[in-house]
Each structure stands twice: as structure tokens, then as C-alpha cells.
Design an enzyme around this catalytic site. Sequence first.
Site, PDB file in Angstrom:
ATOM      1  N   GLY A  41      -7.632 -14.636 -20.278  1.00  0.00           N
ATOM      2  CA  GLY A  41      -7.807 -15.046 -18.881  1.00  0.00           C
ATOM      3  C   GLY A  41      -8.635 -16.310 -18.805  1.00  0.00           C
ATOM      4  O   GLY A  41      -9.047 -16.858 -19.827  1.00  0.00           O
ATOM      5  N   ARG A  63     -23.105   7.110 -16.466  1.00  0.00           N
ATOM      6  CA  ARG A  63     -24.482   6.839 -16.022  1.00  0.00           C
ATOM      7  C   ARG A  63     -24.554   6.568 -14.524  1.00  0.00           C
ATOM      8  O   ARG A  63     -25.452   7.048 -13.842  1.00  0.00           O
ATOM      9  CB  ARG A  63     -25.044   5.636 -16.807  1.00  0.00           C
ATOM     10  CG  ARG A  63     -26.509   5.356 -16.523  1.00  0.00           C
ATOM     11  CD  ARG A  63     -27.041   4.190 -17.329  1.00  0.00           C
ATOM     12  NE  ARG A  63     -26.427   2.921 -17.006  1.00  0.00           N
ATOM     13  CZ  ARG A  63     -26.678   2.212 -15.900  1.00  0.00           C
ATOM     14  NH1 ARG A  63     -27.540   2.663 -15.019  1.00  0.00           N
ATOM     15  NH2 ARG A  63     -26.077   1.065 -15.700  1.00  0.00           N
ATOM     16  N   TYR A  83      -2.017  -2.300 -30.082  1.00  0.00           N
ATOM     17  CA  TYR A  83      -1.975  -2.198 -28.620  1.00  0.00           C
ATOM     18  C   TYR A  83      -1.595  -0.776 -28.192  1.00  0.00           C
ATOM     19  O   TYR A  83      -2.328  -0.134 -27.431  1.00  0.00           O
ATOM     20  CB  TYR A  83      -0.961  -3.206 -28.087  1.00  0.00           C
ATOM     21  CG  TYR A  83      -0.883  -3.293 -26.568  1.00  0.00           C
ATOM     22  CD1 TYR A  83      -1.907  -3.890 -25.837  1.00  0.00           C
ATOM     23  CD2 TYR A  83       0.219  -2.801 -25.882  1.00  0.00           C
ATOM     24  CE1 TYR A  83      -1.826  -3.998 -24.457  1.00  0.00           C
ATOM     25  CE2 TYR A  83       0.315  -2.907 -24.501  1.00  0.00           C
ATOM     26  CZ  TYR A  83      -0.714  -3.503 -23.787  1.00  0.00           C
ATOM     27  OH  TYR A  83      -0.635  -3.595 -22.421  1.00  0.00           O
TER      28      TYR A  83
END
Length: 330
Positions: A37, A105, A144
Amino acid sequence: MTQVLVTGGAGFLGSHLCDRLIARGDEVLCVDNFYTGGKANVRHLMGNKNFELMRHDVTFPLYVEVDRIFNLACPASPVHYQHDPVQTTKTSVHGAINMLGLAKRTKARILQASTSEVYGDPEVHPQTEDYWGRVNPVGLRSCYDEGKRCAETLFFDYHRQHGLRVKVARIFNTYGPRMHPNDGRVVSNFIVQALQNLPLTVYGEGTQTRSFCYVDDLVDGLVRLMASGDDVTGPLNLGNPEEHTMLELATTVIDLTGSRSSIEHKPLPSDDPLQRRPDITRAVAALGWQPRVGLRDGLARTIAYFEGLLAAHGRHAVARASPAASATAT
Ligand SMILES: NC(=O)c1ccc[n+]([C@@H]2O[C@H](COP(=O)([O-])OP(=O)(O)OC[C@H]3O[C@@H](n4cnc5c(N)ncnc54)[C@H](O)[C@@H]3O)[C@@H](O)[C@H]2O)c1
């Protein structure tokens, strides 16, 4: 105000998701290591007070306060994910562990961008979510496919073991503006070839079919899935079940671009599936979702994007285009 983390937010799908979340008033933290990206995809959001961009690699832990996590970080095209396969598996597996740890968390709801590739080379058409797939664990695509499968396992184990609110979307072929011009996927390949009046490469007779989902429809599905009740964990197939032959796609692109390109046939590779199509019955029932943008309409919007890119950067925009890029790439 909802605080949303989008990992891989500077990528193709992630940047459109950031657009959608910002438009509805969410506060968005976009995290990306810019592997595939880039800042250009989210530059228009930079001045927005609700948008923050952070360079970070999800294979390392992240300590932020958020309510929702969309975990999209991972190179998606074979050209990119096979470039550094070890990093690809790390991104899927370590990335999932780190983001699930963060969700645990912060008690955030978390969505995983999984893939139709978890079905591998399927014996079942169209693919339903209860089909377990047929994946080669030691091949070039395994980094992948198996990485994404392991990420799904982690999501459901965190759900069962720690009560995390998880969502898993199995995304099928999606296209639209901000796709990489050089990632070897058939839609961007055809468009870039047509805009340069180069021959469009079709394998075999071109009668093999694929289905393509326009990015706005896909983002709509992701947003709906995240908003669904805690009982909707998925996995849910998200994609467009409308099938088109490769020849039909090539002629439509030539028609819409007004190109002088010819169609060049090459021998069909042995591993080329004849059909790939999602069964979206579950997503329709659980989310009231279905794709709305037709192929011609979506292609026209995508072509306009690539025209702009080529006008601004000329052939440099596709300078790194892989000659191995094939009409069979997904
Ligand atoms: N586009 C599709 O047709 C499709 C189909 C199935 C699944 N998906 C999934 O959707 C997600 C987004 O895909 P896309 O098409 O937008 O691809 P993309 O390559 O455009 O986006 C991936 C983003 O993740 C970032 N990234 C990669 N590794 C990272 C890391 N270790 N840490 C932080 N950021 C990292 C990249 O820089 C990029 O911005 C991926 O997880 C992909 O597997 C996409």
C-alpha cells in the site's frame, strides 16, 4: 465516537474502508508498513481530524486503545505475496496473534480479512463456508493460503478460549480504483493493457469463468459484518456470485476503453480452475447484504481511475508490471 483500527489501511481495500468509516464519523487509526500500500491511497484523508496514519508492521505488537479492529494487513496478489513468502506467513500468523492480543486487552471486536484461497483448489462449486478446502501445504501459494487458514484458526480459538468477539470474512476477487497496476490480477491487467492498446492475453479459449466484486460492495459487506450481533462470527463468504468468462471480460474492457487492442490467446495453464464463484447465501441471510454494482458500471469506474494514473505517471505507473502476470492470477 467509535475508535477503529484498520490494519493494511493504506492498501486497496483498506483505503476504501477508511473512506467509508471516516464518512460515517468514526475515528480511524490506519496502520500500514507500506509493503504494497502507499500514502497516496489515503492522502486525501490526512487533513481530517478523525484520521491518523501510523507506519507499523503488524508482525510486532501494537499498543493502542480501540473499540473495533479490521485486520486487513497482508499482501493480496500472488506477485506480491510470493515476493517474500516468509514475511507473508508472518504477517498472517504473527499479525493475527498481535491483533487478537490487542483485541483481548482492549475488549475490541475484531474482523479478519480472510480469503477464498482458504478453499485452495476446490472440488466443490460454488464454495460454501462448510467446505474445508483442498490446499497444498508446500506449494508457492501456501504462504498465503495456509497463513490465512492459520489466522482463521487463531480467530476461532481466541473466540472459544478467551470469549473474543470475532468476525471472519472470506473475501473473493474484488476490484476497483486503487488496485495496483502491476499486481498481475486479471482486471487491472486487462485495463492497463487496453489503455495502452496492447494485446489482452487470454488463456485457452477464454471460456473459464470468474466472479468479480466491486470494492464498494465488498466494503459494505465488511462494515455490515462488523456491525452484526456477536453470534455472527462467520466465516462468511463475501463476493459477487455473478460469473463472467474471461473472453467476456476482455471484450467488455476493450469496449469500455474504446481500445484498439486485440485479444491474444495463449495455452491454458494446467492449474487454471474452470470456475470460481462464491455461495453468498449465508451473508445474504445474516447481513441482508448482496452486491449491487454491475460489472460494466464497476469496470467503467475502475477504468477512469487507471486513465488518471496513466495520465499522471505514464508508463512509469506500470513500469514494474510483471511479464508473468496472467489472466489466471486472482
Ligand atoms: N482484493 C481482493 O480481491 C482480496 C481477496 C481476498 C482477500 N483479500 C484480503 O484483503 C486484505 C486487503 O487486500 P488488498 O487487496 O487491499 O491488498 P493490498 O496489498 O492493497 O493491501 C494490503 C495492505 O497491507 C499492508 N501490509 C502488508 N503487510 C503488512 C504488515 N506486515 N504490517 C502492516 N501492514 C502490512 C500493505 O502495505 C497494504 O497496504 C488482505 O488481507 C487480503 O488477503 C483481498
